[in-house]
Design a protein around this motif. Structure first.
Motif, PDB file in Angstrom:
ATOM      1  N   ALA A  63      40.766  16.100  90.996  1.00 21.06           N
ATOM      2  CA  ALA A  63      41.240  17.481  90.882  1.00 21.06           C
ATOM      3  C   ALA A  63      40.223  18.344  90.147  1.00 21.06           C
ATOM      4  CB  ALA A  63      42.582  17.514  90.168  1.00 21.06           C
ATOM      5  N   ASN A  64      39.504  17.767  89.203  1.00 20.54           N
ATOM      6  CA  ASN A  64      38.514  18.514  88.433  1.00 20.54           C
ATOM      7  C   ASN A  64      37.163  18.602  89.143  1.00 20.54           C
ATOM      8  OD1 ASN A  64      40.379  18.882  86.385  1.00 20.54           O
ATOM      9  ND2 ASN A  64      39.671  17.142  85.195  1.00 20.54           N
ATOM     10  N   VAL A  65      36.756  17.507  89.792  1.00 24.56           N
ATOM     11  CA  VAL A  65      35.416  17.445  90.375  1.00 24.56           C
ATOM     12  C   VAL A  65      35.375  18.031  91.785  1.00 24.56           C
ATOM     13  CG1 VAL A  65      33.543  15.897  91.046  1.00 24.56           C
ATOM     14  CG2 VAL A  65      34.852  15.425  88.971  1.00 24.56           C
ATOM     15  N   LEU A  66      36.395  17.748  92.589  1.00 21.93           N
ATOM     16  CA  LEU A  66      36.454  18.244  93.971  1.00 21.93           C
ATOM     17  C   LEU A  66      37.759  19.016  94.164  1.00 21.93           C
ATOM     18  CD1 LEU A  66      35.339  14.915  95.710  1.00 21.93           C
ATOM     19  CD2 LEU A  66      33.865  16.838  95.097  1.00 21.93           C
ATOM     20  N   PRO A  67      37.910  20.142  93.495  1.00 27.28           N
ATOM     21  CA  PRO A  67      39.213  20.810  93.420  1.00 27.28           C
ATOM     22  C   PRO A  67      39.772  21.318  94.745  1.00 27.28           C
ATOM     23  CG  PRO A  67      37.494  22.221  92.504  1.00 27.28           C
ATOM     24  CD  PRO A  67      36.881  20.875  92.728  1.00 27.28           C
ATOM     25  N   ARG A  68      38.943  21.971  95.551  1.00 27.41           N
ATOM     26  CA  ARG A  68      39.467  22.546  96.799  1.00 27.41           C
ATOM     27  C   ARG A  68      39.799  21.452  97.816  1.00 27.41           C
ATOM     28  NH1 ARG A  68      36.217  26.803  99.585  1.00 27.41           N
ATOM     29  NH2 ARG A  68      34.507  25.316  99.367  1.00 27.41           N
ATOM     30  N   THR A  69      38.964  20.443  97.864  1.00 19.45           N
ATOM     31  CA  THR A  69      39.235  19.318  98.771  1.00 19.45           C
ATOM     32  C   THR A  69      40.514  18.604  98.359  1.00 19.45           C
ATOM     33  OG1 THR A  69      36.851  19.026  99.060  1.00 19.45           O
ATOM     34  CG2 THR A  69      38.288  17.212  99.755  1.00 19.45           C
ATOM     35  N   ASN A  96      28.751  21.588  94.591  1.00 22.26           N
ATOM     36  CA  ASN A  96      29.068  22.034  93.227  1.00 22.26           C
ATOM     37  C   ASN A  96      29.096  20.855  92.263  1.00 22.26           C
ATOM     38  OD1 ASN A  96      29.330  24.627  94.199  1.00 22.26           O
ATOM     39  ND2 ASN A  96      31.576  24.593  94.279  1.00 22.26           N
ATOM     40  N   ALA A  97      29.681  19.739  92.708  1.00 21.05           N
ATOM     41  CA  ALA A  97      29.780  18.564  91.845  1.00 21.05           C
ATOM     42  C   ALA A  97      28.406  17.974  91.555  1.00 21.05           C
ATOM     43  CB  ALA A  97      30.684  17.517  92.495  1.00 21.05           C
ATOM     44  N   ARG A  98      27.558  17.968  92.560  1.00 20.25           N
ATOM     45  CA  ARG A  98      26.204  17.435  92.336  1.00 20.25           C
ATOM     46  C   ARG A  98      25.433  18.311  91.363  1.00 20.25           C
ATOM     47  NH1 ARG A  98      22.361  16.597  97.456  1.00 20.25           N
ATOM     48  NH2 ARG A  98      22.432  18.879  97.360  1.00 20.25           N
ATOM     49  N   ASP A  99      25.559  19.627  91.512  1.00 19.15           N
ATOM     50  CA  ASP A  99      24.876  20.542  90.593  1.00 19.15           C
ATOM     51  C   ASP A  99      25.402  20.402  89.167  1.00 19.15           C
ATOM     52  OD1 ASP A  99      23.394  21.472  92.708  1.00 19.15           O
ATOM     53  OD2 ASP A  99      24.618  23.271  93.037  1.00 19.15           O
ATOM     54  N   ALA A 100      26.707  20.113  89.044  1.00 17.92           N
ATOM     55  CA  ALA A 100      27.324  19.982  87.720  1.00 17.92           C
ATOM     56  C   ALA A 100      27.120  18.588  87.121  1.00 17.92           C
ATOM     57  CB  ALA A 100      28.820  20.287  87.812  1.00 17.92           C
ATOM     58  N   GLY A 101      26.602  17.670  87.918  1.00 14.01           N
ATOM     59  CA  GLY A 101      26.381  16.310  87.423  1.00 14.01           C
ATOM     60  C   GLY A 101      27.644  15.475  87.327  1.00 14.01           C
ATOM     61  N   ALA A 106      33.540  11.282  90.599  1.00 15.06           N
ATOM     62  CA  ALA A 106      34.438  11.289  91.752  1.00 15.06           C
ATOM     63  C   ALA A 106      34.156  10.109  92.669  1.00 15.06           C
ATOM     64  CB  ALA A 106      34.288  12.601  92.516  1.00 15.06           C
ATOM     65  N   ALA A 107      32.880   9.825  92.896  1.00 14.62           N
ATOM     66  CA  ALA A 107      32.510   8.714  93.771  1.00 14.62           C
ATOM     67  C   ALA A 107      33.006   7.386  93.217  1.00 14.62           C
ATOM     68  CB  ALA A 107      30.988   8.687  93.948  1.00 14.62           C
ATOM     69  N   THR A 108      32.876   7.214  91.911  1.00 20.83           N
ATOM     70  CA  THR A 108      33.339   5.977  91.282  1.00 20.83           C
ATOM     71  C   THR A 108      34.848   5.854  91.352  1.00 20.83           C
ATOM     72  OG1 THR A 108      31.445   5.965  89.776  1.00 20.83           O
ATOM     73  CG2 THR A 108      33.367   4.666  89.132  1.00 20.83           C
ATOM     74  N   ARG A 109      35.541   6.966  91.127  1.00 20.58           N
ATOM     75  CA  ARG A 109      37.018   6.937  91.199  1.00 20.58           C
ATOM     76  C   ARG A 109      37.474   6.530  92.593  1.00 20.58           C
ATOM     77  NH1 ARG A 109      41.187   5.628  91.422  1.00 20.58           N
ATOM     78  NH2 ARG A 109      43.177   6.662  91.050  1.00 20.58           N
ATOM     79  N   ARG A 123      26.111   9.881 100.213  1.00 23.08           N
ATOM     80  CA  ARG A 123      25.420  10.250 101.455  1.00 23.08           C
ATOM     81  C   ARG A 123      25.881  11.614 101.949  1.00 23.08           C
ATOM     82  NH1 ARG A 123      25.687   4.569 104.898  1.00 23.08           N
ATOM     83  NH2 ARG A 123      24.036   3.455 103.758  1.00 23.08           N
ATOM     84  N   ALA A 124      27.181  11.869 101.877  1.00 22.10           N
ATOM     85  CA  ALA A 124      27.713  13.153 102.317  1.00 22.10           C
ATOM     86  C   ALA A 124      27.173  14.294 101.461  1.00 22.10           C
ATOM     87  CB  ALA A 124      29.235  13.133 102.274  1.00 22.10           C
ATOM     88  N   ALA A 125      27.057  14.045 100.152  1.00 20.56           N
ATOM     89  CA  ALA A 125      26.535  15.074  99.251  1.00 20.56           C
ATOM     90  C   ALA A 125      25.078  15.400  99.579  1.00 20.56           C
ATOM     91  CB  ALA A 125      26.669  14.620  97.805  1.00 20.56           C
ATOM     92  N   ASP A 126      24.310  14.384  99.959  1.00 13.74           N
ATOM     93  CA  ASP A 126      22.900  14.604 100.312  1.00 13.74           C
ATOM     94  C   ASP A 126      22.763  15.475 101.558  1.00 13.74           C
ATOM     95  OD1 ASP A 126      22.089  13.078  98.170  1.00 13.74           O
ATOM     96  OD2 ASP A 126      21.877  11.229  99.337  1.00 13.74           O
ATOM     97  N   LYS A 127      23.752  15.400 102.451  1.00 12.54           N
ATOM     98  CA  LYS A 127      23.694  16.150 103.708  1.00 12.54           C
ATOM     99  C   LYS A 127      24.530  17.433 103.683  1.00 12.54           C
ATOM    100  CE  LYS A 127      21.446  12.927 106.135  1.00 12.54           C
ATOM    101  NZ  LYS A 127      20.177  13.153 106.861  1.00 12.54           N
TER     102      LYS A 127
END
Length: 200
Positions: A63-69, A96-101, A106-109, A123-127
Motif C-alpha cells: 500500500a505504501n510502495v505501490l499505492p495505485r496498483t 516511483n518506487a525505484r526512484d524512492a529506493g 515490495a518485491a521481497t514482500r 524486470r518489470a521496473a527495468d522496462k
C-alpha cells in the motif's frame, strides 16, 4: 491506654491518621522502588514483543510502495481477468518506487507469497519506462506470469494491510486462487518439518 484513647476520640483519630499517613508513605516508597524494574521490563521485553506481534499481522508495504496498483487490485473481486486498472497503474508505481529506493521492499514482500515474484517485479521496473498502452500485453511480454489471474491473486493476498500471511507461511500454508487456506506443495513445506525435527 486503649481505654484512654476510647475516652479521647481526638487522640484515636490522630493516631489513625498517623497510621494512614505512614502506610501511604510506605506504598509510595515501594512504588518508586519497583518503578525502574517495571520500566526496564516494559521497554526491553513487553514493547518489543508487542511490536513484533503487531508487525506479524500489520504489513502496509504494498500500500505504501505501490499505492495505485494496490488500490486497483484490492477493489478487484478476484474473479475473471486481472484488473485493467492495476496494469495501468503499475508502470508509474514501479518507476516511483525505484526512484524512492523502496522497490526492493515490495518485491521481497511479494516473493514471500510466491517464489520468483521478486524477479518479475525487478524486470518489470527495468522496462516500465518503455511501456505503452495497452499495458496488460506489454507486461505479458516481459513475463507471461503477469497475465495470469493467479499472479494477481497472490498480489491481492499480499496487499492486505492486515494479514495472516506470515502465520500461514510459518505453518507451510497459503491461500489458493479462490483465497481458501490450503497446505503448500510438499516440496515447499519446510518450516513445520524443521520445527518437528527440533522437537525430536
Amino acid at each position: 491506654m486503649s481505654l484512654a484513647m476510647a475516652e479521647n476520640p481526638a487522640s484515636l483519630a490522630a493516631m489513625q491518621a498517623a497510621m494512614q499517613k505512614g502506610l501511604r508513605a510506605e506504598r509510595r516508597a515501594a512504588f518508586w522502588l519497583t518503578m525502574p524494574l517495571a520500566i526496564f521490563l516494559l521497554v526491553f521485553f513487553v514493547w518489543p514483543i508487542a511490536d513484533m506481534l503487531w508487525r506479524s499481522v500489520y504489513n502496509p508495504t504494498l500500500a505504501n510502495v505501490l499505492p495505485r496498483t494496490t488500490q486497483a487490485v484490492l477493489s478487484w473481486n478476484g474473479k475473471g481477468k486481472p484488473p485493467t486498472g492495476a496494469y495501468s497503474a503499475l508502470p508509474q508505481d514501479l518507476l516511483n518506487a525505484r526512484d524512492a529506493g523502496t522497490l526492493g521492499r515490495a518485491a521481497t514482500r511479494l516473493n514471500v507469497e510466491m517464489s520468483g515474484f521478486r524477479t518479475m517485479v525487478i524486470r518489470a521496473a527495468d522496462k516500465a519506462g518503455e511501456l505503452t498502452a495497452p499495458y496488460a500485453p506489454a507486461f505479458g511480454a516481459i513475463d507471461p506470469r503477469w497475465g495470469a489471474r493467479e499472479t494477481w491473486i497472490v498480489y491481492k493476498n499480499a496487499a492486505e494491510v492486515y494479514t495472516l500471511g506470515f502465520y500461514l507461511a510459518a505453518l507451510d500454508m497459503t491461500r489458493n486462487v479462490d483465497r481458501q487456506i490450503v497446505m503448500k506443495p510438499p516440496e515447499d513445506q519446510i518450516y513445520v518439518t524443521l520445527f518437528l525435527r527440533t522437537l525430536a
